[in-house]
Design an enzyme around this catalytic site. Structure first.
Site, PDB file in Angstrom:
ATOM      1  N   ARG A   1       0.747  -0.926  -0.098  1.00  0.00           N
ATOM      2  CA  ARG A   1      -0.366   0.191  -0.033  1.00  0.00           C
ATOM      3  C   ARG A   1       1.292   0.919   0.080  1.00  0.00           C
ATOM      4  O   ARG A   1       0.744   2.344   1.295  1.00  0.00           O
ATOM      5  CB  ARG A   1      -1.101  -0.066   1.412  1.00  0.00           C
ATOM      6  CG  ARG A   1      -1.956  -0.788   1.061  1.00  0.00           C
ATOM      7  CD  ARG A   1      -3.020  -0.458   0.366  1.00  0.00           C
ATOM      8  NE  ARG A   1      -4.326  -1.706   0.510  1.00  0.00           N
ATOM      9  CZ  ARG A   1      -5.230  -1.818   0.893  1.00  0.00           C
ATOM     10  NH1 ARG A   1      -5.627  -0.742   1.949  1.00  0.00           N
ATOM     11  NH2 ARG A   1      -5.895  -2.643   0.778  1.00  0.00           N
TER      12      ARG A   1
ATOM     13  N   ARG B   1      -3.875   7.081   0.410  1.00  0.00           N
ATOM     14  CA  ARG B   1      -4.623   8.550   1.137  1.00  0.00           C
ATOM     15  C   ARG B   1      -3.526   8.599   2.001  1.00  0.00           C
ATOM     16  O   ARG B   1      -3.492  10.591   2.165  1.00  0.00           O
ATOM     17  CB  ARG B   1      -5.770   7.871   2.046  1.00  0.00           C
ATOM     18  CG  ARG B   1      -6.419   7.674   0.735  1.00  0.00           C
ATOM     19  CD  ARG B   1      -8.164   6.871   1.576  1.00  0.00           C
ATOM     20  NE  ARG B   1      -7.364   5.766   2.282  1.00  0.00           N
ATOM     21  CZ  ARG B   1      -8.164   4.461   3.373  1.00  0.00           C
ATOM     22  NH1 ARG B   1      -9.531   4.603   2.809  1.00  0.00           N
ATOM     23  NH2 ARG B   1      -7.891   3.599   3.199  1.00  0.00           N
TER      24      ARG B   1
ATOM     25  N   ARG C   1      -7.693  11.384  -5.633  1.00  0.00           N
ATOM     26  CA  ARG C   1      -9.129  11.198  -5.861  1.00  0.00           C
ATOM     27  C   ARG C   1      -9.880  11.760  -4.988  1.00  0.00           C
ATOM     28  O   ARG C   1     -10.866  11.807  -5.173  1.00  0.00           O
ATOM     29  CB  ARG C   1      -8.620  10.714  -3.681  1.00  0.00           C
ATOM     30  CG  ARG C   1      -7.948   8.690  -4.552  1.00  0.00           C
ATOM     31  CD  ARG C   1      -9.035   7.920  -4.391  1.00  0.00           C
ATOM     32  NE  ARG C   1      -9.740   7.697  -3.446  1.00  0.00           N
ATOM     33  CZ  ARG C   1     -10.971   7.610  -3.089  1.00  0.00           C
ATOM     34  NH1 ARG C   1     -12.049   8.404  -3.935  1.00  0.00           N
ATOM     35  NH2 ARG C   1     -11.739   7.062  -2.359  1.00  0.00           N
TER      36      ARG C   1
HETATM   37  O1  CP3 Z   1      -0.460   0.670  -3.122  1.00  0.00           O
HETATM   38  C1  CP3 Z   1      -0.503  -0.466  -3.490  1.00  0.00           C
HETATM   39  O2  CP3 Z   1      -0.003  -1.732  -2.213  1.00  0.00           O
HETATM   40  C2  CP3 Z   1      -0.755  -1.448  -4.879  1.00  0.00           C
HETATM   41  C3  CP3 Z   1      -2.810  -1.190  -4.804  1.00  0.00           C
HETATM   42  C4  CP3 Z   1      -3.424  -1.731  -4.052  1.00  0.00           C
HETATM   43  C5  CP3 Z   1      -4.867  -1.913  -3.534  1.00  0.00           C
HETATM   44  N1  CP3 Z   1      -5.696  -2.412  -2.735  1.00  0.00           N
HETATM   45  C6  CP3 Z   1      -5.492  -0.447  -4.150  1.00  0.00           C
HETATM   46  C7  CP3 Z   1      -6.362   0.415  -2.912  1.00  0.00           C
HETATM   47  C8  CP3 Z   1      -3.030  -3.503  -3.495  1.00  0.00           C
HETATM   48  C9  CP3 Z   1      -2.327  -4.248  -3.530  1.00  0.00           C
HETATM   49  C10 CP3 Z   1      -4.372  -3.335  -2.613  1.00  0.00           C
HETATM   50  C11 CP3 Z   1      -4.600  -5.139  -2.253  1.00  0.00           C
HETATM   51  C12 CP3 Z   1      -5.900  -5.468  -1.748  1.00  0.00           C
HETATM   52  N2  CP3 Z   1      -7.033  -4.480  -1.637  1.00  0.00           N
HETATM   53  C13 CP3 Z   1      -5.605  -6.079  -0.653  1.00  0.00           C
HETATM   54  C14 CP3 Z   1      -4.309  -7.010   0.134  1.00  0.00           C
HETATM   55  C15 CP3 Z   1      -4.141  -6.172   0.582  1.00  0.00           C
HETATM   56  C16 CP3 Z   1      -4.136  -6.026   1.708  1.00  0.00           C
HETATM   57  O3  CP3 Z   1      -4.120  -5.336   3.115  1.00  0.00           O
HETATM   58  O4  CP3 Z   1      -3.944  -6.877   3.264  1.00  0.00           O
HETATM   59  C17 CP3 Z   1      -7.279  -5.930   0.359  1.00  0.00           C
HETATM   60  C18 CP3 Z   1      -7.527  -6.939   0.757  1.00  0.00           C
HETATM   61  C19 CP3 Z   1      -7.815  -4.960  -1.009  1.00  0.00           C
HETATM   62  C20 CP3 Z   1      -9.517  -5.017  -0.763  1.00  0.00           C
HETATM   63  C21 CP3 Z   1     -10.054  -3.264  -0.221  1.00  0.00           C
HETATM   64  N3  CP3 Z   1      -9.698  -2.197  -1.252  1.00  0.00           N
HETATM   65  C22 CP3 Z   1     -10.200  -3.096   1.140  1.00  0.00           C
HETATM   66  C23 CP3 Z   1     -11.110  -3.563   2.131  1.00  0.00           C
HETATM   67  C24 CP3 Z   1     -10.611  -1.293   0.722  1.00  0.00           C
HETATM   68  C25 CP3 Z   1     -11.015  -0.404   1.924  1.00  0.00           C
HETATM   69  C26 CP3 Z   1     -10.275  -0.649   2.748  1.00  0.00           C
HETATM   70  C27 CP3 Z   1      -9.361   0.569   2.874  1.00  0.00           C
HETATM   71  O5  CP3 Z   1      -8.314   0.895   3.189  1.00  0.00           O
HETATM   72  O6  CP3 Z   1     -10.054   2.150   2.961  1.00  0.00           O
HETATM   73  C28 CP3 Z   1      -9.676  -1.476  -0.251  1.00  0.00           C
HETATM   74  C29 CP3 Z   1      -9.627   0.034  -1.347  1.00  0.00           C
HETATM   75  C30 CP3 Z   1      -8.371   0.668  -1.628  1.00  0.00           C
HETATM   76  N4  CP3 Z   1      -7.672  -0.707  -2.416  1.00  0.00           N
HETATM   77  C31 CP3 Z   1      -7.088   1.374  -0.827  1.00  0.00           C
HETATM   78  C32 CP3 Z   1      -6.475   1.281  -1.764  1.00  0.00           C
HETATM   79  C33 CP3 Z   1      -5.558   2.642  -2.012  1.00  0.00           C
HETATM   80  C34 CP3 Z   1      -7.874   2.702  -0.204  1.00  0.00           C
HETATM   81  C35 CP3 Z   1      -7.487   4.055  -0.885  1.00  0.00           C
HETATM   82  C36 CP3 Z   1      -9.123   4.726  -1.465  1.00  0.00           C
HETATM   83  O7  CP3 Z   1      -9.815   5.441  -1.451  1.00  0.00           O
HETATM   84  O8  CP3 Z   1      -8.436   5.797  -2.082  1.00  0.00           O
END
Ligand code: CP3
Length: 343
Positions: free
Chosen positions: A23, A27, A36
């Site tokens: 990640r 944000r 965003r």
């Molecule tokens: O920079 C990176 O790592 C690459 C981008 C990336 C994102 N999601 C973008 C994202 C990666 C590698 C993921 C993987 C991901 N997504 C996982 C596995 C990794 C982990 O954290 O366990 C999972 C379980 C998800 C599913 C997911 N996506 C959830 C549960 C959420 C909401 C939770 C949150 O943090 O808001 C997301 C949203 C998400 N995916 C964001 C980002 C940057 C949040 C940012 C936003 O809303 O702009």
């Protein structure tokens, strides 16, 4: 050294330990928040130019040793027939959760070119922009972690509906796992073909299972993905959290690098895993919010514990949290790079 990260994955000598962060785009960075404000998360993912821009933000800001594709593990759900959205404040919401045999049967085993072509286009564009200076990591979610969102309909604390299907309808469960395994296998192959220099399989929530259940319900499926990808020669990182009791089984399932979270001291993980795989980890993401003196000591401690590893990639044990100070991320990169490796 442009390939420091890839060399550590392959257990080859490196000048200093490579470091990147799960990640690392997101944000906590003002540059990301600015984009965003104009686009939804899915819009960023689906537009290769925007996805490229976001992927490069942490590479330019922190000089990490690898870029990770900006996308999300849930993207394949939509073309498979399970659309979802990221709802403000509550994370992903799957519109029609999949909970019975008929719904599993309806899921499409897609080719990545149908429905995920924008991800492959982004990879090509990112590789061009990185211009051979930094390697690019592609990724996908693992079957259990994907199934947990699909079945629960969003995030879950105990995976009750997921485990209910697993224990009570093993044939339906195996059909679902097989479908995900085939989609993920094809998707990661396509990412490698498009230019990903390494891939990471995120089995983020698999630590909620006992070793016995992991071995019976998960391992054969994950193994069918990873053993096949290993043939490409491209490094494959196998990641999970809360996996203290699962590490040996995860290694058996496959991967050339095993992700370790902060709950397991890295030297203990290395002892258990042996020297025929590399390890990635394992700072607690919340330590990025600790005073510098403590953060620095914890970084040094991880590097010290990793000296017995055949290959070590420094990372967090899980993703960067949104309220993280970007200067702390930069501090960790510099601290890791300040440790000269012995020959
Ligand atoms: O920079 C990176 O790592 C690459 C981008 C990336 C994102 N999601 C973008 C994202 C990666 C590698 C993921 C993987 C991901 N997504 C996982 C596995 C990794 C982990 O954290 O366990 C999972 C379980 C998800 C599913 C997911 N996506 C959830 C549960 C959420 C909401 C939770 C949150 O943090 O808001 C997301 C949203 C998400 N995916 C964001 C980002 C940057 C949040 C940012 C936003 O809303 O702009």
């Amino acid at each position: 050294m442009w390939d420091r990260f890839l060399r550590a994955c392959r257990r080859e000598p490196v000048d200093v330990t490579p470091v990147w962060f799960m990640r690392q785009a997101g944000r906590y960075m003002a540059e990301y928040r600015a984009l965003r404000a104009k686009y939804t998360l899915l819009e960023l993912c689906k537009n290769p130019e925007l996805a490229t821009q976001v992927t490069l933000q942490p590479v330019n800001a922190h000089r990490v040793d690898a870029a990770i594709l900006f996308a999300d593990i849930l993207l394949p759900l939509e073309p498979m027939g399970a659309p979802f959205e990221f709802a403000k404040g509550e994370g992903p919401v799957i519109h029609h959760p999949v909970r019975d045999r008929a719904a599993v049967e309806r899921l499409r085993v897609i080719d990545p070119e149908e429905g995920l072509g924008y991800v492959l286009d982004a990879i090509k564009m990112i590789r061009r922009e990185l211009d051979g200076k930094t390697p690019l990591i592609g990724f996908a979610g693992a079957p259990f972690t994907l199934a947990s969102y699909l079945i629960e309909g969003g995030k879950s604390s105990n995976y009750a509906l997921t485990k209910r299907m697993m224990y009570n309808e093993p044939e339906t469960w195996n059909l679902l796992m097989s479908k995900f395994s085939e989609v993920v296998r094809r998707y990661l192959h396509a990412q490698i073909k498009a230019g990903a220099n390494a891939v990471q399989l995120f089995d983020s929530w698999v630590g909620s299972l006992s070793p016995t259940d992991y071995e019976e319900y998960i391992l054969p499926h994950v193994s069918s993905i990873l053993k096949d990808l290993e043939k490409t020669g491209v490094p494959v990182i196998h990641f999970g959290t809360d996996t203290a009791t699962l590490l040996e089984l995860q290694k058996r399932a496959g991967g050339t690098v095993i992700g370790v979270d902060w709950r397991t001291p890295l030297d203990q993980a290395i002892n258990r895993l042996g020297t025929d795989v590399a390890v990635q980890g394992n700072l607690d993401p919340l330590l990025l919010g600790a005073p510098r003196e403590l953060l620095g000591r914890r970084v040094d401690d991880i590097l010290q514990r990793a000296t017995s590893a055949a290959g070590h990639i420094f990372n967090l044990g899980h993703g960067i949290l949104p309220d993280t100070d970007p200067d702390s991320v930069k501090f960790v990169v510099d601290r890791v790079h300040s440790h000269q490796k012995r020959a």
